[in-house]
Design an enzyme around this catalytic site. Sequence first.
Site, PDB file in Angstrom:
ATOM      1  CE  LYS A 148      -4.091  -1.985   2.267  1.00  0.00           C
ATOM      2  NZ  LYS A 148      -4.994  -2.150   3.239  1.00  0.00           N
ATOM      3  CG  ASP A 164      -8.010   0.041   3.968  1.00  0.00           C
ATOM      4  OD1 ASP A 164      -8.890  -0.641   3.230  1.00  0.00           O
ATOM      5  OD2 ASP A 164      -6.719  -0.298   3.864  1.00  0.00           O
ATOM      6  N   GLY A 176      -2.546  -1.199  17.937  1.00  0.00           N
ATOM      7  CA  GLY A 176      -1.752  -1.285  16.943  1.00  0.00           C
ATOM      8  C   GLY A 176      -1.463  -0.041  16.385  1.00  0.00           C
ATOM      9  CB  ALA A 194      -4.695  -1.474   9.387  1.00  0.00           C
TER      10      ALA A 194
HETATM   11  N1  LIG Z   1     -10.912  -5.479   7.526  1.00  0.00           N
HETATM   12  C1  LIG Z   1     -10.131  -4.655   6.511  1.00  0.00           C
HETATM   13  O1  LIG Z   1     -10.633  -4.301   5.628  1.00  0.00           O
HETATM   14  C2  LIG Z   1      -8.606  -4.366   6.844  1.00  0.00           C
HETATM   15  C3  LIG Z   1      -8.095  -3.295   6.073  1.00  0.00           C
HETATM   16  C4  LIG Z   1      -6.559  -3.264   6.399  1.00  0.00           C
HETATM   17  C5  LIG Z   1      -6.079  -4.206   7.226  1.00  0.00           C
HETATM   18  N2  LIG Z   1      -6.686  -5.027   8.049  1.00  0.00           N
HETATM   19  C6  LIG Z   1      -6.121  -5.865   9.057  1.00  0.00           C
HETATM   20  O2  LIG Z   1      -5.574  -4.980   9.983  1.00  0.00           O
HETATM   21  C7  LIG Z   1      -4.351  -5.847  10.550  1.00  0.00           C
HETATM   22  C8  LIG Z   1      -2.954  -5.091  10.444  1.00  0.00           C
HETATM   23  O3  LIG Z   1      -2.980  -4.792   9.403  1.00  0.00           O
HETATM   24  P1  LIG Z   1      -1.701  -3.643   9.089  1.00  0.00           P
HETATM   25  O4  LIG Z   1      -1.575  -3.353   7.514  1.00  0.00           O
HETATM   26  O5  LIG Z   1      -1.572  -2.301   9.875  1.00  0.00           O
HETATM   27  O6  LIG Z   1      -0.306  -4.437   9.259  1.00  0.00           O
HETATM   28  P2  LIG Z   1       1.167  -3.931   9.706  1.00  0.00           P
HETATM   29  O7  LIG Z   1       1.266  -2.725   9.179  1.00  0.00           O
HETATM   30  O8  LIG Z   1       1.859  -5.380   9.567  1.00  0.00           O
HETATM   31  O9  LIG Z   1       0.859  -3.852  11.424  1.00  0.00           O
HETATM   32  C9  LIG Z   1       0.684  -4.856  12.330  1.00  0.00           C
HETATM   33  C10 LIG Z   1       0.420  -4.286  13.550  1.00  0.00           C
HETATM   34  O10 LIG Z   1       0.040  -5.452  14.476  1.00  0.00           O
HETATM   35  C11 LIG Z   1       0.898  -5.517  15.583  1.00  0.00           C
HETATM   36  N3  LIG Z   1       1.183  -7.139  15.900  1.00  0.00           N
HETATM   37  C12 LIG Z   1       1.725  -7.920  15.239  1.00  0.00           C
HETATM   38  N4  LIG Z   1       1.937  -8.813  15.757  1.00  0.00           N
HETATM   39  C13 LIG Z   1       1.740  -8.625  17.079  1.00  0.00           C
HETATM   40  C14 LIG Z   1       1.940  -9.463  18.259  1.00  0.00           C
HETATM   41  N5  LIG Z   1       2.322 -10.654  18.325  1.00  0.00           N
HETATM   42  N6  LIG Z   1       1.373  -8.855  19.555  1.00  0.00           N
HETATM   43  C15 LIG Z   1       1.099  -7.459  19.313  1.00  0.00           C
HETATM   44  N7  LIG Z   1       1.125  -6.866  18.370  1.00  0.00           N
HETATM   45  C16 LIG Z   1       1.231  -7.255  17.274  1.00  0.00           C
HETATM   46  C17 LIG Z   1       2.072  -4.791  15.133  1.00  0.00           C
HETATM   47  O11 LIG Z   1       2.914  -4.396  16.362  1.00  0.00           O
HETATM   48  P3  LIG Z   1       4.470  -3.772  16.173  1.00  0.00           P
HETATM   49  O12 LIG Z   1       4.521  -2.447  15.640  1.00  0.00           O
HETATM   50  O13 LIG Z   1       4.948  -4.007  17.663  1.00  0.00           O
HETATM   51  O14 LIG Z   1       5.103  -4.935  15.252  1.00  0.00           O
HETATM   52  C18 LIG Z   1       1.558  -3.542  14.224  1.00  0.00           C
HETATM   53  O15 LIG Z   1       0.952  -2.738  15.104  1.00  0.00           O
HETATM   54  C19 LIG Z   1      -4.378  -7.043   9.854  1.00  0.00           C
HETATM   55  O16 LIG Z   1      -4.910  -8.215  10.491  1.00  0.00           O
HETATM   56  C20 LIG Z   1      -5.054  -6.691   8.526  1.00  0.00           C
HETATM   57  O17 LIG Z   1      -5.574  -8.121   7.990  1.00  0.00           O
HETATM   58  C21 LIG Z   1      -8.119  -5.244   7.685  1.00  0.00           C
END
Ligand SMILES: NC(=O)c1ccc[n+]([C@@H]2O[C@H](COP(=O)([O-])OP(=O)(O)OC[C@H]3O[C@@H](n4cnc5c(N)ncnc54)[C@H](OP(=O)(O)O)[C@@H]3O)[C@@H](O)[C@H]2O)c1
Length: 295
Positions: free
Chosen positions: A63, A100, A124, A128
């Site tokens: 993205k 989003d 988080g 997202a």
């Molecule tokens: N429904 C929808 O339309 C939609 C749209 C976008 C995203 N999403 C969902 O949103 C989620 C995040 O997406 P993203 O793009 O933001 O991903 P990202 O940029 O990789 O961020 C991941 C987040 O999760 C945290 N995290 C990962 N593993 C963890 C753990 N074991 N314990 C605690 N925190 C943890 C990370 O913390 P750190 O910073 O400490 O690594 C970070 O804050 C995904 O599950 C995605 O499927 C859904």
Amino acid sequence: MTLRFVLLGDPVRHSISPAMHRAAFEIRELDAEYTARRTAPGEVGSIMRSAGLAGGNVTLPHKLRAARALTRPSAAVRATGACNCWWRRTDGELAGDNTDVGGLRIALSRLGFQPQGGRVLLLGAGGAARAAVHALLEGGVSSVEILNRTPARAHALRDRALAHATDAARAADAVRVAAAPHPGATYDLVLNSTSLGLSPGDPFPLDLGPGGHGGRFGAAVDMVYAAGGTAWIRHARTLGIRATDGLDMLVGQAALSLERWFPGLEAPFEAMREAAVAELAARSGPESGDGSGTG
Ligand SMILES: NC(=O)c1ccc[n+]([C@@H]2O[C@H](COP(=O)([O-])OP(=O)(O)OC[C@H]3O[C@@H](n4cnc5c(N)ncnc54)[C@H](OP(=O)(O)O)[C@@H]3O)[C@@H](O)[C@H]2O)c1
């Protein structure tokens, strides 16, 4: 001439976006096709610029790259630095949006949550979460406390939000980084934007119950989605908290993408949601992976 749209990401095998968009094309009788394409980082810009495509969507991990390829980014792309939807304009410019942001607004509205004046705990600080902070600030929340495993990322998210906010002074007041939820505090909404819940053995992103940290929550939204709802959302509901997983947000971003590609068209939200639910159910079968995830 058939208009071609493509989803760029890696992985894309479990994506339910093709099912949603194909359902919409059929119902609205659009001569268009939608395919998912596993994409390497170096290919993102060149595919987006290719003349044979009318537009498309972008999912993890591309993205931010997609945002940089645009010549006409929307205000939401500039604020978040991320693009999940792009299209080729008639003048050849590459326009893009971050739907989003609007998708989350739709999910909140369907849950009956009004952001204005609300107090929010955001779990988080990844990509997202950028969309969430932008949507919440624009929606007029009174506070957003960001709680993230890596505090430095939460601070970076706050800095970004302040730099791009319509009202920087109000944003500086509203957006805070939290080391933990305030014990006994009341939040109108807790929003999970971590990836916890994507894998079957994941712990909850936050224990909402009496044995947890002691906060009280009016509503809960999980950006992760799963057939039948995520375990965290089911946990919230057993505590009497109104809650929804990321499915409405996913369908919302897809519906808004369709409306960007076909100005004047009203996306068939309910039909797209039905297609998404059917696809998720099919994919959550014993041989089909876990049925949860992103776009
Ligand atoms: N429904 C929808 O339309 C939609 C749209 C976008 C995203 N999403 C969902 O949103 C989620 C995040 O997406 P993203 O793009 O933001 O991903 P990202 O940029 O990789 O961020 C991941 C987040 O999760 C945290 N995290 C990962 N593993 C963890 C753990 N074991 N314990 C605690 N925190 C943890 C990370 O913390 P750190 O910073 O400490 O690594 C970070 O804050 C995904 O599950 C995605 O499927 C859904």
